[in-house]
Design a protein around this motif. Structure first.
Motif, short mmCIF file in Angstrom:
data_model
loop_
_atom_site.label_atom_id
_atom_site.label_comp_id
_atom_site.label_asym_id
_atom_site.label_seq_id
_atom_site.Cartn_x
_atom_site.Cartn_y
_atom_site.Cartn_z
N ALA A 101 0.70 -16.26 0.65
CA ALA A 101 1.77 -16.94 0.72
C ALA A 101 1.88 -18.45 0.36
N GLU A 102 0.79 -18.93 1.06
CA GLU A 102 0.86 -20.36 1.10
C GLU A 102 -0.29 -20.97 0.24
N ALA A 103 -1.42 -20.21 0.20
CA ALA A 103 -2.76 -20.88 -0.37
C ALA A 103 -3.12 -20.65 -1.94
N VAL A 104 -2.47 -19.56 -2.34
CA VAL A 104 -2.71 -19.13 -3.62
C VAL A 104 -1.63 -19.57 -4.77
N PRO A 105 -2.21 -19.99 -5.84
CA PRO A 105 -1.19 -20.24 -6.87
C PRO A 105 -0.36 -19.14 -7.26
N GLY A 106 0.85 -19.16 -8.00
CA GLY A 106 1.86 -18.02 -8.05
C GLY A 106 1.32 -17.15 -8.84
N TRP A 107 0.80 -17.14 -9.85
CA TRP A 107 0.05 -16.27 -11.05
C TRP A 107 -0.74 -15.16 -10.33
N MET A 108 -1.72 -16.02 -9.25
CA MET A 108 -2.62 -15.05 -8.58
C MET A 108 -2.12 -14.56 -7.61
N ARG A 109 -1.03 -15.05 -7.11
CA ARG A 109 -0.48 -14.10 -6.06
C ARG A 109 0.12 -13.17 -6.05
N GLN A 110 0.88 -13.00 -7.55
CA GLN A 110 1.45 -11.59 -8.01
C GLN A 110 0.29 -10.71 -7.98
N TRP A 111 -0.78 -11.01 -8.58
CA TRP A 111 -1.95 -9.85 -8.63
C TRP A 111 -2.64 -9.52 -7.41
N LEU A 112 -2.94 -10.69 -6.60
CA LEU A 112 -3.54 -10.29 -5.10
C LEU A 112 -2.62 -9.46 -4.43
N SER A 113 -1.27 -9.72 -4.37
CA SER A 113 -0.25 -9.04 -3.55
C SER A 113 -0.04 -7.56 -3.95
N PHE A 114 -0.16 -7.35 -5.47
CA PHE A 114 -0.16 -6.02 -5.97
C PHE A 114 -1.35 -5.41 -5.58
N PHE A 115 -2.58 -6.11 -5.67
CA PHE A 115 -3.53 -5.23 -5.15
C PHE A 115 -3.54 -4.67 -3.66
N VAL A 116 -2.92 -5.60 -2.73
CA VAL A 116 -2.65 -5.31 -1.24
C VAL A 116 -1.59 -4.10 -1.33
N GLU A 117 -0.65 -4.44 -2.03
CA GLU A 117 0.21 -3.03 -1.90
C GLU A 117 -0.38 -1.80 -2.25
N LEU A 118 -1.15 -1.80 -3.24
CA LEU A 118 -1.76 -0.53 -3.81
C LEU A 118 -2.59 0.09 -2.85
N LEU A 119 -3.19 -0.80 -1.87
CA LEU A 119 -3.98 -0.35 -0.74
C LEU A 119 -3.39 0.59 -0.06
N ALA A 120 -1.96 0.22 0.52
CA ALA A 120 -1.11 0.74 1.24
C ALA A 120 -0.97 2.11 0.82
N ALA A 121 -1.27 2.41 -0.47
CA ALA A 121 -0.93 3.91 -1.05
C ALA A 121 -2.15 4.85 -0.90
N VAL A 122 -3.51 4.09 -0.76
CA VAL A 122 -4.78 5.05 -0.60
C VAL A 122 -4.47 6.00 0.59
N PRO A 123 -4.73 7.27 0.04
CA PRO A 123 -4.50 8.43 1.31
C PRO A 123 -5.46 8.25 2.20
N SER A 124 -5.10 8.68 3.41
CA SER A 124 -5.78 8.51 4.54
C SER A 124 -6.96 9.36 4.65
N VAL A 125 -7.08 10.45 3.93
CA VAL A 125 -8.35 11.10 3.83
C VAL A 125 -9.29 10.45 3.08
N VAL A 126 -9.07 9.43 2.25
CA VAL A 126 -9.90 8.65 1.50
C VAL A 126 -10.57 7.72 2.37
N PHE A 127 -9.77 7.02 3.33
CA PHE A 127 -9.97 6.27 4.45
C PHE A 127 -10.98 6.81 5.19
N GLY A 128 -10.82 8.12 5.53
CA GLY A 128 -11.63 8.98 6.25
C GLY A 128 -13.11 9.26 5.66
N LEU A 129 -13.15 9.57 4.34
CA LEU A 129 -14.26 9.87 3.59
C LEU A 129 -15.15 8.41 3.61
#
Lengths: 319, 301
Positions: A101-129
């Motif tokens: 929120a505070e340390a990253v410039p705007g354009w980069m924030r969008q991409w990094l945030s997108f990355f973090v949100e995608l991770l929330a979608a990774v299925p639990s069994v893949v984490f298990g693997l």
């Protein structure tokens, strides 16, 4: 029928299925509740009894001789792994949220945030693997022996460091699964704090970090608490990832942080086959009681989180 | 802190006081730098672990992907994953067919009649249902449908269980999307004599459609990634789905990950990684698509 009535009938399926699930669990597990009593949550012994013996009548319930069901070790495993997960996930999540929120410039924030949100979608069994194939060997062969050697004087960190399957591994994998939720929610909350708060702090001579740490962060305190409780609920009910890295211990309390454990959710998966060996059906009903206890805890935690988040003005659909 | 700054600003003060002020300033600057570094480390740890997971799945998955995976069914601990790919899609589509009408209806009711008791009950129950662990729903499905109704491991049991799991997500995203439809738009329709049904179908739902679609896509992603509730409702089968709703088990990708990684055979482990690759790619693609649908709506405004 009016539109509204028809809609209500369709809409009613959601509440009806929730009530059906809970009611069914309660009714189905009732003989087990009666037989097990309070000892169910205060003793550590999951014992089907003699499956070759003839069933006897106890407390008005048909049971196998020697049967006893106590899940204190599961409750301990569930709570301890969740606590470890939170101890890791909350600081990392807060740090990541501030960074985004505070340390990253705007354009980069969008991409990094997108990355973090995608991770929330990774299925639990893949984490298990990943935990099973990468983390367990790494921790079991290198990190845990070193930790036990250096930190062994601290209670729970000494003793046998085991094979890598266990409490700490489960906690680490769980923490990875809940960090994205904490980081993404808190980042949104920090971004939503008005700019004038930061400017006021700067005008009083605060550095930028002091402004974030001492002024902005306390402002989103309630959301942090709420999302932490929400993450607790996720961790409590998580099944597959824990099943694959926890070592699935049966009937003992973990003597140290490396020791194999099992959690209520993982236990339901790992024990159903064996529970079906009980001709009286009491084992399967006791598993239903495990599911009931787990549901009550999860629902309680989740409702508490919603209350806190609701009071902080966040709509539930947004998390 | 501010006192020192103010005094220092007005007059130089004694050299000792000035030195103390500078030292305090340096300490605070150092703490701030350390704070930023720690936050960066926090994000770095998250990024590192996640990059590691994705990289492992991609690298080991791609090396395990052969034409056989897509062309043949599983044979013991080898063969392909065609049966599991088909099963995952059939279960996903089947549970969406069940969940979408009821989930959207619940969301529609909660948004359009938001102040009624029933709407409040729906919202509350949806939140509670999200909190019920998926394995509990799987156990419910096992004892009621698989055993109780005698359906055995079957597509119907799996789809109903996953549908219950997805209901609250669809309901909540639908409600959120509908709540953002401008009230004036709906009031205008009411003023022209349209009824509740017409306004909901012709005004509110079309306007909110991108949000509703996002919710459905995310629910589909959940159905593809779920494991625990399927183990005890769908079972596992090495054959293609035979078209039966009840009586015969169905294979699916997440089972292949969980079961085949534990086998001591390289062929089985390769199948597990191939399945993990497929599941992860499908789920991430759906998530990206859902994001794009939402972005396009925001861009159109």
């Amino acid at each position: 029928m009016s539109f509204r009535r028809v809609l209500a009938v369709f809409a009613g399926v959601l509440p009806a299925s929730l009530i059906a699930v809970l009611l069914f669990l309660a009714v189905y597990s009732w003989p087990a509740v009666r037989f097990n009593g309070i000892g169910f949550v205060t003793s550590t012994s999951w014992n089907l009894g003699n499956t070759y013996g003839s069933p006897i009548l106890r407390n008005g319930v048909q049971v196998l001789p020697g049967a006893h069901y106590g899940i204190l070790f599961l409750i301990a495993g569930t709570l301890l792994s969740t606590v470890i997960a939170l101890l890791i996930a909350v600081p990392v999540g807060v740090g990541a949220a501030i960074f985004l929120a505070e340390a990253v410039p705007g354009w980069m924030r969008q991409w990094l945030s997108f990355f973090v949100e995608l991770l929330a979608a990774v299925p639990s069994v893949v984490f298990g693997l990943w935990g099973y194939a990468v983390l367990v060997p790494l921790l079991g062969h290198f990190i845990y022996p070193a930790m036990g050697h250096v930190l062994g004087f601290i209670p729970f960190l000494g003793g046998s460091t085991g094979s890598g399957y266990g409490l700490l591994t489960a906690g680490i994998v769980l923490s990875l699964m809940i960090v994205p939720l904490i980081a993404a929610t808190l980042r949104d909350a920090i971004l939503a704090e008005p700019m004038v708060v930061r400017e006021s702090a700067a005008a009083l001579g605060a550095t930028r970090f002091e402004a974030v740490w001492k002024v902005v962060l306390p402002g989103v305190r309630k959301i942090l608490i709420g999302v932490t409780i929400l993450a607790t609920g996720r961790a409590l009910g998580e099944t597959m990832a824990v099943l694959m890295v926890s070592g699935n211990a049966l009937n003992y309390l973990p003597p140290n942080i490396y020791s194999p454990i099992s959690t209520m959710a993982a236990f339901i998966v790992s024990q159903l086959d064996s529970a079906l060996q009980d001709p009286t059906g009491l084992a399967v009903r006791s598993l239903a009681e495990v599911a009931l206890v787990l549901s009550v805890i999860s629902i309680g935690v989740n409702t508490l989180a919603r209350l806190v988040l609701y009071r902080s003005g966040l709509k539930a659909g947004q998390v | 802190m501010s006192g020192a700054v103010a005094r220092g600003g007005m007059s130089a003060g004694s050299p000792a006081r000035e030195a103390a002020r500078l030292a305090r300033m340096r300490r605070r600057r150092a703490w701030s730098v350390a704070g930023w570094v720690l936050c960066g480390i926090g994000f770095g740890m998250l990024g590192l672990a996640m990059g590691w997971i994705l990289l492992m799945v991609l690298v080991r998955g791609i090396t395990a992907l052969t034409p056989t995976v897509f062309l043949e069914v599983t044979q013991g601990t080898g063969g392909g994953l065609l049966n599991a790919i088909e099963g995952t899609l059939v279960i996903g589509v089947g549970s969406m067919i069940l969940a979408v009408p009821f989930g959207v209806a619940a969301g529609l009711y909660a948004a359009q009649f938001s102040h009624t008791m029933f709407a409040r009950a729906i919202r509350f129950m949806a939140d509670v249902l999200v909190g019920v662990p998926s394995i509990v729903l799987g156990y419910f499905g096992y004892v009621t449908m698989v055993e109780g109704l005698g359906w055995k491991f079957s597509l119907a049991a799996a789809c109903i269980t996953i549908a219950i799991l997805c209901l609250p997500y669809i309901c909540r995203t639908t409600e959120l999307a509908l709540s953002q439809v401008p009230a004036a738009m709906q009031e205008a329709a009411f003023a022209l004599g349209a009824g509740e049904g017409l306004v909901a179908w012709r005004i509110a739902l079309p306007v909110a459609m991108p949000g509703v679609l996002t919710g459905i896509l995310l629910a589909f992603a959940i159905s593809v990634g779920e494991t625990a509730p399927l183990i005890y409702t769908a079972g596992w089968s090495s054959y293609m789905w035979n078209g039966a709703l009840v009586g015969s088990p169905v294979g699916y990708l997440t089972y292949a990950i969980w079961a085949f990684i534990n086998e001591p055979f390289a062929s089985a482990n390769a199948l597990a990684y191939a399945a993990a690759f497929l599941v992860t790619v499908i789920v991430l693609l759906i998530s990206v698509t859902a994001r794009l649908v939402l972005l396009r709506r925001e861009g159109a405004r």
